[in-house]
Design a protein around this motif. Structure first.
Motif, PDB file in Angstrom:
ATOM      1  N   GLU A  52       0.644  -1.333   0.010  1.00 20.17           N
ATOM      2  CA  GLU A  52       0.338  -0.137  -0.037  1.00 20.17           C
ATOM      3  C   GLU A  52       0.528   1.405   0.322  1.00 20.17           C
ATOM      4  OE1 GLU A  52       0.534  -1.827   2.773  1.00 20.17           O
ATOM      5  OE2 GLU A  52       1.014  -1.305   4.620  1.00 20.17           O
ATOM      6  N   SER A  53       1.763   0.822   0.363  1.00 22.33           N
ATOM      7  CA  SER A  53       2.640   2.948   0.585  1.00 22.33           C
ATOM      8  C   SER A  53       4.152   2.376   0.651  1.00 22.33           C
ATOM      9  CB  SER A  53       2.985   3.065   1.952  1.00 22.33           C
ATOM     10  OG  SER A  53       2.908   2.461   2.751  1.00 22.33           O
ATOM     11  N   TRP A  55       6.659   2.742   2.327  1.00 19.00           N
ATOM     12  CA  TRP A  55       7.373   2.137   2.801  1.00 19.00           C
ATOM     13  C   TRP A  55       7.012   0.558   3.228  1.00 19.00           C
ATOM     14  CZ3 TRP A  55       6.005  -1.570   7.637  1.00 19.00           C
ATOM     15  CH2 TRP A  55       7.085  -1.177   8.309  1.00 19.00           C
ATOM     16  N   ARG A  56       6.341  -0.089   3.056  1.00 14.56           N
ATOM     17  CA  ARG A  56       5.478  -1.420   2.721  1.00 14.56           C
ATOM     18  C   ARG A  56       5.998  -2.259   1.773  1.00 14.56           C
ATOM     19  NH1 ARG A  56       4.322  -3.493   6.883  1.00 14.56           N
ATOM     20  NH2 ARG A  56       2.348  -2.285   7.051  1.00 14.56           N
ATOM     21  N   ASP A 129       6.787  -4.485  12.758  1.00 15.60           N
ATOM     22  CA  ASP A 129       5.908  -3.888  11.901  1.00 15.60           C
ATOM     23  C   ASP A 129       5.264  -3.699  13.079  1.00 15.60           C
ATOM     24  OD1 ASP A 129       3.815  -2.603   8.858  1.00 15.60           O
ATOM     25  OD2 ASP A 129       4.696  -1.367  11.031  1.00 15.60           O
ATOM     26  N   ARG A 130       4.101  -4.105  13.005  1.00 16.25           N
ATOM     27  CA  ARG A 130       2.757  -3.973  13.701  1.00 16.25           C
ATOM     28  C   ARG A 130       2.787  -4.689  14.963  1.00 16.25           C
ATOM     29  NH1 ARG A 130      -1.386  -1.655   8.834  1.00 16.25           N
ATOM     30  NH2 ARG A 130      -0.517  -0.412   8.086  1.00 16.25           N
ATOM     31  N   PHE A 146       5.416   3.870  18.207  1.00 16.77           N
ATOM     32  CA  PHE A 146       4.299   4.945  17.499  1.00 16.77           C
ATOM     33  C   PHE A 146       4.490   5.913  18.055  1.00 16.77           C
ATOM     34  CE2 PHE A 146       4.352   2.244  13.739  1.00 16.77           C
ATOM     35  CZ  PHE A 146       4.361   0.408  14.136  1.00 16.77           C
ATOM     36  N   PRO A 178      -0.123   1.328  14.209  1.00 16.24           N
ATOM     37  CA  PRO A 178       0.495   2.699  14.108  1.00 16.24           C
ATOM     38  C   PRO A 178      -0.083   3.342  14.134  1.00 16.24           C
ATOM     39  CG  PRO A 178       0.861   1.725  12.539  1.00 16.24           C
ATOM     40  CD  PRO A 178       0.042   0.726  13.787  1.00 16.24           C
ATOM     41  N   ARG A 182       0.195   6.168  16.830  1.00 12.54           N
ATOM     42  CA  ARG A 182       0.695   7.975  16.321  1.00 12.54           C
ATOM     43  C   ARG A 182      -0.581   9.582  16.406  1.00 12.54           C
ATOM     44  NH1 ARG A 182       2.569   5.375  10.741  1.00 12.54           N
ATOM     45  NH2 ARG A 182       4.244   4.790  11.219  1.00 12.54           N
ATOM     46  N   PHE A 206      -3.829   4.626   4.994  1.00 15.43           N
ATOM     47  CA  PHE A 206      -2.706   5.046   4.775  1.00 15.43           C
ATOM     48  C   PHE A 206      -2.053   4.868   2.884  1.00 15.43           C
ATOM     49  CE2 PHE A 206      -0.498   4.593   8.319  1.00 15.43           C
ATOM     50  CZ  PHE A 206      -0.210   3.623   9.504  1.00 15.43           C
ATOM     51  N   HIS A 233      -0.324  10.886   9.132  1.00  7.92           N
ATOM     52  CA  HIS A 233       0.315   9.470   9.338  1.00  7.92           C
ATOM     53  C   HIS A 233       1.291   8.620   8.758  1.00  7.92           C
ATOM     54  CE1 HIS A 233      -2.801   8.700  13.119  1.00  7.92           C
ATOM     55  NE2 HIS A 233      -3.640  10.268  12.608  1.00  7.92           N
ATOM     56  N   ASN A 234       1.091   9.265   6.872  1.00  6.01           N
ATOM     57  CA  ASN A 234       2.705   8.555   6.536  1.00  6.01           C
ATOM     58  C   ASN A 234       2.726   9.661   5.776  1.00  6.01           C
ATOM     59  OD1 ASN A 234       0.048   8.021   4.892  1.00  6.01           O
ATOM     60  ND2 ASN A 234       1.839   5.468   4.294  1.00  6.01           N
ATOM     61  N   ASP A 262       7.300   8.463   8.523  1.00  6.75           N
ATOM     62  CA  ASP A 262       7.937   7.672   7.168  1.00  6.75           C
ATOM     63  C   ASP A 262       9.464   7.681   7.537  1.00  6.75           C
ATOM     64  OD1 ASP A 262       5.351   5.341   5.481  1.00  6.75           O
ATOM     65  OD2 ASP A 262       6.061   5.414   7.470  1.00  6.75           O
ATOM     66  N   CYS A 282      10.240   6.055  10.001  1.00  5.21           N
ATOM     67  CA  CYS A 282       9.912   4.463  10.591  1.00  5.21           C
ATOM     68  C   CYS A 282      10.783   4.347   9.643  1.00  5.21           C
ATOM     69  CB  CYS A 282       8.330   4.390  10.724  1.00  5.21           C
ATOM     70  SG  CYS A 282       7.440   2.924  11.048  1.00  5.21           S
TER      71      CYS A 282
END
Ligand code: GZL
Length: 328
Positions: A52-53, A55-56, A129-130, A146, A178, A182, A206, A233-234, A262, A282
């Motif tokens: 999705e991002s 970061w991912r 991660d989570r 977070f 997160p 956050r 996200f 948040h990101n 991030d 992050c």
């Protein structure tokens, strides 16, 4: 489950039934025994949230490349941000007799039944991660603080605005560790400043697309003209919001100050362009720590319940230099 995974599972089940009638594969002994006791390679099942991002994607790349570098057999599953897909993958990992299960849980709740099945199968679980709420059902969590990330974002915004701002907030996935923490950290700090007001807050999942869409509705609302700051948040949602702000004829980073979390490369590019003011790092590059931890667990060594990642805060003022050193 993708058709490739169904195929792989069918082959694995067939192979188990026809043991002795197939060539020894990777990680199997000459006698065709692929049981964990006889295997020569560590077999890890990894249930990843999605893609999705930025970061991912960096997180997935770090884990896949580290597994390859260490000769670990990694069975990878992309859940496309759906918990039910993660639960299916976790059950498949039990059937495939992995040595360790790695889970990045899309949300914090609803994991107890499958984590108990994994415990009963005697397979250790590592969260990356989570977190999930069932602390007794996983060996360790490798990831960030977070709440502190949210506090860092708020502290920067207080300094940048002198404690006076009309803020809108783009939240992460509802129920995600997160997103919950956050928000908690950010509001804990701004609550100390009466003239720091969050007037709207909504999930952008996200993603850039959703971040842009929600920011557009914020700007078109009656309170739109009063907005002076955005907390995302990101970075991906912040980058989407930047597009919406520009489409509204405003200058992101000037008319509306923007702080996100991030520290992905595109965020540094936006800061160099003056459109983003601050990103709280992050770190997604969890691969080395993850496989060190897996080796410790398989060797019977104790591991801490939380292996915290170290992170910094980066601003527009130093982005032109910082961007030269970014690894994701
Ligand atoms: C944070 C991670 C979040 C990132 C987003 O550890 O779970 O999910 O902040 C990602 O970019 O989608």
């Amino acid at each position: 489950m993708t058709s490739a995974n169904v195929h792989r599972l069918a082959v694995a089940l067939l192979a188990a039934l026809l043991v002795g009638c197939h060539k020894s594969g990777p990680g199997e002994t000459a006698a065709g025994d692929s049981s964990s006791a006889a295997r020569t390679k560590i077999r890890v099942g990894f249930s990843q949230i999605g893609a999705e991002s930025d970061w991912r994607k960096a997180n997935t790349e770090s884990i896949k490349s580290e597994a390859a570098a260490r000769g670990v057999e990694l069975i990878f599953s992309d859940a496309q941000q759906k918990k039910e897909n993660q639960i299916k993958a976790l059950r498949n990992f039990i059937v495939q007799d992995v040595d360790v299960i790695v889970l990045a849980p899309v949300v914090k709740t609803g994991w107890e039944p499958v984590l108990k099945e994994i415990r009963d199968a005697g397979i250790p679980v590592v969260l990356t991660d989570r977190r999930v709420e069932n602390e007794d059902l996983y060996r360790t969590f490798i990831g960030a603080d977070f709440v502190e990330e949210g506090r860092r974002a708020a502290r920067w915004l207080v300094d940048a605005t002198g404690g006076k701002a009309v803020i809108v907030e783009l939240e992460g996935t509802p129920g995600a560790d997160p997103a919950i923490d956050r928000k908690k950290g950010f509001h804990e700090v701004i609550a100390q400043y009466p003239e720091m007001k969050v007037i709207k807050s909504q999930s952008g999942e996200f993603t850039r697309a959703k971040g842009r869409e929600v920011m557009e509705t914020f700007l078109k609302s009656p309170e739109g003209p009063s907005i002076t700051a955005l907390f995302a948040h990101n970075d991906d949602m912040a980058l989407g919001a930047i597009q919406a702000i520009e489409e509204a004829g405003l200058k992101p980073g000037e008319d509306i100050l923007i702080v996100s979390i991030d520290g992905v490369y595109a965020a540094f590019e936006a800061m160099v362009a003056g459109k983003l003011n601050c990103t709280v790092e992050c770190n997604p590059l969890l691969g080395p720590q993850l496989f060190d931890t897996i080796e410790d667990i398989l060797a019977g060594r104790d591991v801490p319940k939380w292996i915290k990642t170290e992170e910094g805060v980066f601003t527009r003022e130093t982005a032109a230099e910082d961007i030269k050193h970014r690894r994701y």
